[in-house]
Design a protein around this motif. Structure first.
Motif, PDB file in Angstrom:
ATOM      1  N   LEU A   1       0.838  -1.198   0.000  1.00 48.26           N
ATOM      2  CA  LEU A   1       0.000   0.000   0.000  1.00 48.26           C
ATOM      3  C   LEU A   1       0.872   1.245   0.000  1.00 48.26           C
ATOM      4  O   LEU A   1       0.621   2.200  -0.752  1.00 48.26           O
ATOM      5  N   ALA A   2       1.914   1.236   0.798  1.00 47.12           N
ATOM      6  CA  ALA A   2       2.797   2.402   0.899  1.00 47.12           C
ATOM      7  C   ALA A   2       3.536   2.684  -0.408  1.00 47.12           C
ATOM      8  O   ALA A   2       3.730   3.848  -0.779  1.00 47.12           O
ATOM      9  N   ASP A   3       3.931   1.615  -1.124  1.00 48.22           N
ATOM     10  CA  ASP A   3       4.701   1.844  -2.354  1.00 48.22           C
ATOM     11  C   ASP A   3       3.823   2.019  -3.590  1.00 48.22           C
ATOM     12  O   ASP A   3       4.323   2.205  -4.694  1.00 48.22           O
ATOM     13  N   GLY A   4       2.507   1.949  -3.415  1.00 48.86           N
ATOM     14  CA  GLY A   4       1.596   2.228  -4.525  1.00 48.86           C
ATOM     15  C   GLY A   4       1.178   1.028  -5.337  1.00 48.86           C
ATOM     16  O   GLY A   4       0.399   1.172  -6.282  1.00 48.86           O
TER      17      GLY A   4
ATOM     18  N   LEU B   1      -0.656  -1.327  -4.232  1.00 45.00           N
ATOM     19  CA  LEU B   1      -2.030  -1.579  -3.805  1.00 45.00           C
ATOM     20  C   LEU B   1      -2.739  -0.241  -3.625  1.00 45.00           C
ATOM     21  O   LEU B   1      -2.105   0.785  -3.349  1.00 45.00           O
ATOM     22  N   ASP B   2      -4.064  -0.266  -3.767  1.00 44.58           N
ATOM     23  CA  ASP B   2      -4.860   0.939  -3.534  1.00 44.58           C
ATOM     24  C   ASP B   2      -5.477   0.957  -2.140  1.00 44.58           C
ATOM     25  O   ASP B   2      -5.688   2.015  -1.558  1.00 44.58           O
ATOM     26  N   LEU B   3      -5.783  -0.216  -1.619  1.00 46.72           N
ATOM     27  CA  LEU B   3      -6.363  -0.379  -0.294  1.00 46.72           C
ATOM     28  C   LEU B   3      -5.864  -1.697   0.289  1.00 46.72           C
ATOM     29  O   LEU B   3      -5.406  -2.567  -0.456  1.00 46.72           O
ATOM     30  N   ASN B   4      -5.988  -1.855   1.591  1.00 51.11           N
ATOM     31  CA  ASN B   4      -5.859  -3.189   2.169  1.00 51.11           C
ATOM     32  C   ASN B   4      -6.866  -3.337   3.297  1.00 51.11           C
ATOM     33  O   ASN B   4      -7.374  -2.350   3.847  1.00 51.11           O
ATOM     34  N   SER B   5      -7.177  -4.574   3.611  1.00 53.65           N
ATOM     35  CA  SER B   5      -8.157  -4.861   4.664  1.00 53.65           C
ATOM     36  C   SER B   5      -7.732  -6.123   5.394  1.00 53.65           C
ATOM     37  O   SER B   5      -7.953  -7.226   4.902  1.00 53.65           O
ATOM     38  N   TYR B   6      -7.095  -5.931   6.587  1.00 50.25           N
ATOM     39  CA  TYR B   6      -6.634  -7.106   7.329  1.00 50.25           C
ATOM     40  C   TYR B   6      -6.160  -6.782   8.740  1.00 50.25           C
ATOM     41  O   TYR B   6      -5.798  -7.676   9.493  1.00 50.25           O
ATOM     42  N   GLN B   7      -6.182  -5.514   9.147  1.00 53.08           N
ATOM     43  CA  GLN B   7      -5.500  -5.121  10.377  1.00 53.08           C
ATOM     44  C   GLN B   7      -6.364  -4.210  11.233  1.00 53.08           C
ATOM     45  O   GLN B   7      -7.330  -3.613  10.764  1.00 53.08           O
ATOM     46  N   HIS B   8      -5.967  -4.099  12.507  1.00 53.26           N
ATOM     47  CA  HIS B   8      -6.631  -3.155  13.391  1.00 53.26           C
ATOM     48  C   HIS B   8      -5.812  -1.863  13.460  1.00 53.26           C
ATOM     49  O   HIS B   8      -4.665  -1.808  13.001  1.00 53.26           O
ATOM     50  N   GLN B   9      -6.418  -0.828  14.039  1.00 54.52           N
ATOM     51  CA  GLN B   9      -5.784   0.488  14.058  1.00 54.52           C
ATOM     52  C   GLN B   9      -4.445   0.508  14.793  1.00 54.52           C
ATOM     53  O   GLN B   9      -3.482   1.117  14.302  1.00 54.52           O
ATOM     54  N   PRO B  10      -4.307  -0.134  15.960  1.00 53.52           N
ATOM     55  CA  PRO B  10      -2.994  -0.118  16.615  1.00 53.52           C
ATOM     56  C   PRO B  10      -1.877  -0.725  15.760  1.00 53.52           C
ATOM     57  O   PRO B  10      -0.745  -0.236  15.778  1.00 53.52           O
ATOM     58  N   PHE B  11      -2.195  -1.783  14.995  1.00 53.59           N
ATOM     59  CA  PHE B  11      -1.183  -2.373  14.112  1.00 53.59           C
ATOM     60  C   PHE B  11      -0.809  -1.383  13.021  1.00 53.59           C
ATOM     61  O   PHE B  11       0.371  -1.220  12.685  1.00 53.59           O
TER      62      PHE B  11
ATOM     63  N   ALA C   1     -13.461  -2.517  21.107  1.00 51.70           N
ATOM     64  CA  ALA C   1     -12.096  -2.836  21.543  1.00 51.70           C
ATOM     65  C   ALA C   1     -11.122  -2.593  20.393  1.00 51.70           C
ATOM     66  O   ALA C   1     -11.325  -3.107  19.290  1.00 51.70           O
ATOM     67  N   PRO C   2     -10.066  -1.800  20.603  1.00 54.40           N
ATOM     68  CA  PRO C   2      -9.177  -1.419  19.500  1.00 54.40           C
ATOM     69  C   PRO C   2      -8.594  -2.581  18.713  1.00 54.40           C
ATOM     70  O   PRO C   2      -8.429  -2.487  17.496  1.00 54.40           O
ATOM     71  N   LEU C   3      -8.284  -3.698  19.384  1.00 51.92           N
ATOM     72  CA  LEU C   3      -7.674  -4.826  18.684  1.00 51.92           C
ATOM     73  C   LEU C   3      -8.708  -5.740  18.036  1.00 51.92           C
ATOM     74  O   LEU C   3      -8.347  -6.680  17.328  1.00 51.92           O
ATOM     75  N   ALA C   4      -9.983  -5.453  18.259  1.00 51.20           N
ATOM     76  CA  ALA C   4     -11.036  -6.283  17.668  1.00 51.20           C
ATOM     77  C   ALA C   4     -11.563  -5.708  16.365  1.00 51.20           C
ATOM     78  O   ALA C   4     -12.093  -6.439  15.528  1.00 51.20           O
ATOM     79  N   VAL C   5     -11.407  -4.403  16.185  1.00 50.92           N
ATOM     80  CA  VAL C   5     -11.987  -3.715  15.021  1.00 50.92           C
ATOM     81  C   VAL C   5     -10.972  -3.662  13.881  1.00 50.92           C
ATOM     82  O   VAL C   5      -9.915  -3.045  13.994  1.00 50.92           O
ATOM     83  N   MET C   6     -11.299  -4.313  12.771  1.00 48.90           N
ATOM     84  CA  MET C   6     -10.448  -4.263  11.582  1.00 48.90           C
ATOM     85  C   MET C   6     -10.849  -3.068  10.700  1.00 48.90           C
ATOM     86  O   MET C   6     -12.028  -2.701  10.641  1.00 48.90           O
ATOM     87  N   VAL C   7      -9.852  -2.483  10.037  1.00 47.19           N
ATOM     88  CA  VAL C   7     -10.110  -1.290   9.228  1.00 47.19           C
ATOM     89  C   VAL C   7      -9.665  -1.502   7.783  1.00 47.19           C
ATOM     90  O   VAL C   7      -8.847  -2.380   7.487  1.00 47.19           O
ATOM     91  N   VAL C   8     -10.226  -0.683   6.898  1.00 46.95           N
ATOM     92  CA  VAL C   8      -9.783  -0.629   5.503  1.00 46.95           C
ATOM     93  C   VAL C   8      -8.820   0.541   5.404  1.00 46.95           C
ATOM     94  O   VAL C   8      -9.175   1.673   5.750  1.00 46.95           O
ATOM     95  N   ALA C   9      -7.599   0.277   4.958  1.00 44.39           N
ATOM     96  CA  ALA C   9      -6.556   1.308   4.954  1.00 44.39           C
ATOM     97  C   ALA C   9      -6.218   1.772   3.545  1.00 44.39           C
ATOM     98  O   ALA C   9      -6.330   1.021   2.573  1.00 44.39           O
ATOM     99  N   ALA C  10      -5.791   3.040   3.464  1.00 48.01           N
ATOM    100  CA  ALA C  10      -5.370   3.652   2.205  1.00 48.01           C
ATOM    101  C   ALA C  10      -4.198   4.584   2.487  1.00 48.01           C
ATOM    102  O   ALA C  10      -3.870   4.854   3.651  1.00 48.01           O
ATOM    103  N   ARG C  11      -3.555   5.079   1.430  1.00 48.16           N
ATOM    104  CA  ARG C  11      -2.564   6.138   1.605  1.00 48.16           C
ATOM    105  C   ARG C  11      -3.290   7.440   1.954  1.00 48.16           C
ATOM    106  O   ARG C  11      -4.393   7.685   1.471  1.00 48.16           O
ATOM    107  N   GLU C  12      -2.670   8.247   2.770  1.00 47.53           N
ATOM    108  CA  GLU C  12      -3.325   9.474   3.228  1.00 47.53           C
ATOM    109  C   GLU C  12      -3.767  10.358   2.066  1.00 47.53           C
ATOM    110  O   GLU C  12      -4.857  10.945   2.101  1.00 47.53           O
ATOM    111  N   GLU C  13      -2.955  10.417   1.028  1.00 44.14           N
ATOM    112  CA  GLU C  13      -3.303  11.286  -0.103  1.00 44.14           C
ATOM    113  C   GLU C  13      -4.501  10.775  -0.893  1.00 44.14           C
ATOM    114  O   GLU C  13      -5.071  11.503  -1.720  1.00 44.14           O
TER     115      GLU C  13
END
Length: 265
Positions: A71-74, A76-86, A218-230
């Motif tokens: 995701l960071a290197d471009g 991928l456009d999104l990922n879905s597998y992690q919680h916010q603390p990770f 619970a922070p470790l229970a909630v999974m998020v969809v992540a993207a680059r900030e831009e």
């Protein structure tokens, strides 16, 4: 002559419009996920997206670092597998600027038992198995505190250890076990704190053997969809994230996972 020129401009305009539409339709959104349930959820979302004319490619990974690196290197456009603390920890350690676009699924740690049906029924001196790795051990102790079984020192958070227990009214005895072996330990202990991935792989039932589950926030229970900030305001990505939170996705989760994985929205 003017008529020919006007016709040319009109044709050129139509051509550019068609090319623009074609490029938009040909755009493939690449979404990374780890193999297993996370990839299953993304595949279900991709099917919904296809019906709406959005092309999605699901890219599966067998480790927890590559989806964020991609995701960071471009790539991928999104990922879905992690919680916010990770995600926060990855950003801190790698200097990246990845952000959550929204919640997706819940994977709650729970207290499971084959001997009692509620945490209040645990006897004095009960044996409780917890994971032996630092991250999940701290999570388990916070869960036990949430269940009212112990009290931890202030502000220890997920770094909690057995030494941070300041009140243990039932004089519970804690047995540290490798996380993957916790489901098997239920035959030897009164209860065990088990993460949802091992609940699923062992065939345990949250509704039948779960006597207390983490909060839905619970922070470790909630999974998020992540993207680059831009890209957080990209309308195409926002449309796709909305499908992660659709009624159709909710129905898929309930039918497929039967309470082990829940909607986080």
């Amino acid at each position: 002559m003017k008529s020919l020129r006007a016709s040319f401009i009109l044709i050129l305009g139509l051509t550019l419009t068609l090319v623009g539409c074609s490029e938009s339709q040909d755009k493939v959104i690449k979404v990374g996920a780890t193999v297993g349930p996370h990839a299953q959820v993304v595949e279900a979302v991709a099917e919904q997206a296809k019906a709406e004319g959005i092309a999605v490619e699901v890219v599966e990974f067998s480790d927890y670092i590559s989806p964020n690196a991609g995701l960071a290197d471009g790539s991928l456009d999104l990922n879905s597998y992690q919680h916010q603390p990770f995600l926060d920890n990855y950003n801190q350690n790698n200097g990246s600027q990845l952000v959550s676009m929204g919640r997706s699924i819940l994977m709650r740690m729970g207290i499971y038992s084959d001997r009692v049906e509620h945490v209040d029924a645990l006897p004095n001196g009960a044996q409780i198995a917890i994971p032996n790795d630092p991250t999940n051990a701290g999570r388990a102790l916070l869960l036990l505190q949430e269940a009212g079984l112990i009290t931890l020192a202030d502000s220890v958070g997920f770094k909690a250890t057995l030494q941070d227990i300041i009140a243990n009214p039932k004089q519970l005895e804690f047995v540290e076990v490798e996380a993957a072996q916790l489901p098997r330990s239920l035959q030897d202990v009164d209860a065990a704190a088990i993460t949802m991935n091992y609940v699923m792989s062992s065939g345990l039932s949250p509704s039948e053997q779960g006597i207390f589950l983490e909060s839905k926030n619970a922070p470790l229970a909630v999974m998020v969809v992540a993207a680059r900030e831009e890209d957080k305001d990209n309308p195409d990505l926002q449309r796709l994230v909305a499908l992660f939170q659709s009624q159709q996705t909710r129905d898929f989760l309930e039918k497929t996972f039967k309470g082990t994985i829940e909607p986080a929205f």
